[in-house]
Design a protein around this motif. Sequence first.
Motif, PDB file in Angstrom:
ATOM      1  N   GLY B 151      -6.633   2.510 -15.042  1.00 26.10           N
ATOM      2  CA  GLY B 151      -6.784   1.940 -13.711  1.00 26.10           C
ATOM      3  C   GLY B 151      -5.920   0.730 -13.427  1.00 26.10           C
ATOM      4  N   ARG B 152      -5.000   0.405 -14.334  1.00 27.55           N
ATOM      5  CA  ARG B 152      -4.224  -0.825 -14.139  1.00 27.55           C
ATOM      6  C   ARG B 152      -3.033  -0.658 -13.188  1.00 27.55           C
ATOM      7  N   GLY B 153      -2.873   0.552 -12.654  1.00 29.36           N
ATOM      8  CA  GLY B 153      -1.808   0.728 -11.656  1.00 29.36           C
ATOM      9  C   GLY B 153      -0.487   1.181 -12.243  1.00 29.36           C
ATOM     10  N   ASN B 154      -0.496   1.619 -13.506  1.00 32.61           N
ATOM     11  CA  ASN B 154       0.770   2.026 -14.096  1.00 32.61           C
ATOM     12  C   ASN B 154       0.702   3.462 -14.609  1.00 32.61           C
ATOM     13  N   GLY B 155       0.349   4.392 -13.719  1.00 32.39           N
ATOM     14  CA  GLY B 155       0.303   5.801 -14.084  1.00 32.39           C
ATOM     15  C   GLY B 155       1.698   6.352 -14.298  1.00 32.39           C
ATOM     16  N   LEU B 156       1.769   7.622 -14.726  1.00 30.23           N
ATOM     17  CA  LEU B 156       3.063   8.224 -15.037  1.00 30.23           C
ATOM     18  C   LEU B 156       3.970   8.276 -13.812  1.00 30.23           C
ATOM     19  N   VAL B 157       3.385   8.491 -12.620  1.00 28.41           N
ATOM     20  CA  VAL B 157       4.211   8.543 -11.412  1.00 28.41           C
ATOM     21  C   VAL B 157       4.842   7.179 -11.170  1.00 28.41           C
ATOM     22  N   ASN B 158       4.024   6.116 -11.330  1.00 20.14           N
ATOM     23  CA  ASN B 158       4.577   4.782 -11.142  1.00 20.14           C
ATOM     24  C   ASN B 158       5.698   4.513 -12.141  1.00 20.14           C
ATOM     25  N   GLN B 159       5.482   4.914 -13.405  1.00 21.35           N
ATOM     26  CA  GLN B 159       6.516   4.686 -14.418  1.00 21.35           C
ATOM     27  C   GLN B 159       7.799   5.417 -14.051  1.00 21.35           C
ATOM     28  N   TRP B 160       7.632   6.655 -13.568  1.00 20.44           N
ATOM     29  CA  TRP B 160       8.803   7.471 -13.200  1.00 20.44           C
ATOM     30  C   TRP B 160       9.582   6.805 -12.077  1.00 20.44           C
ATOM     31  N   VAL B 161       8.861   6.389 -11.025  1.00 18.05           N
ATOM     32  CA  VAL B 161       9.535   5.801  -9.867  1.00 18.05           C
ATOM     33  C   VAL B 161      10.147   4.450 -10.248  1.00 18.05           C
TER      34      VAL B 161
END
Lengths: 238, 253
Positions: B151-161
């Motif tokens: 839940g910290r806001g750093n999911g795989l999509v965020n990492q990718w973008v």
Amino acid sequence: MSDSEKPYLHFPKWANKVPVIVATVGGLLTVYVIVLLGYGANARTLNVGYAPVQPVPFSHELHAGLLGINCEYCHTDVKRAGYAALPPTQTCMNCHAEIAPKSKKLAWIHKSYATGLPVPWIKVNDEPDYVYFNHAAHVNAGISCLTCHGHINEMTRVYQAKPLNMAWCLACHRDPAPHLRPRNEVTNLQWTPNNKARLAHDLNLTVATLPKNLGQYLMKRYKIPSTKLLTDCETCHR
Amino acid sequence: MVNRVLIIGSLILAALIPLAVIALRRNEHSPTPRFHIMLGMDKMAYRKPQRPSKFFADGRAMRPHIAGTLARQDFIYNNEAQMRLTPNNWKLDHVVLNTRHKYERVLLGQVLGGGQGRFITHIPIPVTKALVHRGQQQFDIFCMPCHGANGRGNGLVNQWVHKLRQAGSPDAGTWVRPTDLTSPAVTFLPDGGIYSIIVNGVAGMPAYKDQIAVVDRWAIVAYVRALGLSGKAVSAARLPVKVRASLAAGKKH
């Protein structure tokens, strides 16, 4: 003119071999044709590998594999309905309103979003219309997408991975036990029964009380109907 | 003699060609559709979901949802939860016919009869272990890709973008890092506030009301609460001695 020189029809000497040759060539040819038809006209050859070019080059390898998005994010109804719907355009726009907003590959998505027309996806796995199939029944019985659709999370373009013919359905309906896994792991295509701690967690058991034969245990726990019912014509042709 | 060997040899080779073609066909992916030996009743005229139909002007067999109406089965699906949601356990038809307006407000997480922006403070269904588990499962499907498993806001999509942006790619678009769900911005919200964000979206986050059923939304709220608490967790060794002692004695805090 002696008798032997009269113009009677004489079989030449080699004619003795004709029956043998006919039998061998005919036999070989029959075997050949049977092999050819068996190999070439079976469901595995005819059905598997169909990979239509879709209007949007959507990649499951990227979305479901690398980005780790669960199948249910897009195929939302797969555990509730018979039909595993393709996602509406809105689902794509959840992300693509902000990510790659100008990508040409998404032209159809933008068009669909603006006009409300559906994206003309081409159906890949297609049963004849006289067959009744139901996703919810299978998925909730602990059968993974992997069993019937293959490694979707590694496909850049979806292809049909299994023959989906009657013999294939029946092979499992006669003995589903080896294909079962805990219900909440059906969309996890990397699942293995060897991770005991996870298995225990999924089944709400402890590692010590795990059943020896997982398949048979799940058959009972998920109340899988009898083989007789599952192989009744009326089950699939209703 | 040599001739005969040649002829038989080339015959055998020729016989192998169809087999080779089939072997190739078995192992490649082709964009041509399945070959129907006999079409028979494979394609029938009845309507199937998400299939085209010549009957309707827009060419769709599935009829789009009419604005302002509720499909009957939508109601039946969520009926149990919706019944429990409504404080007095109203009868189903009563809810639909007489209190539609109020009922929608409850769905939106707002206090019955309360003003705009006032939210239910507590999850209106019993919070059980099963509900939190369900919440985790639904969280992992719908929230994890962006907000991350913790839940910290750093999911795989965020990492990718994030990588795209660093590489200067225009594909990074207008993406902003998703909110940390364990931060005060979320932990200070009432339960209904979190529910409302799931339903209506907020800032860059889209609305999820079409994808997530009513009970599951509340289940997610329960799980997000659990995440918030886990974010605040500290090692027991760092607690004041008094608190530690009373914890050891099994008192609640």
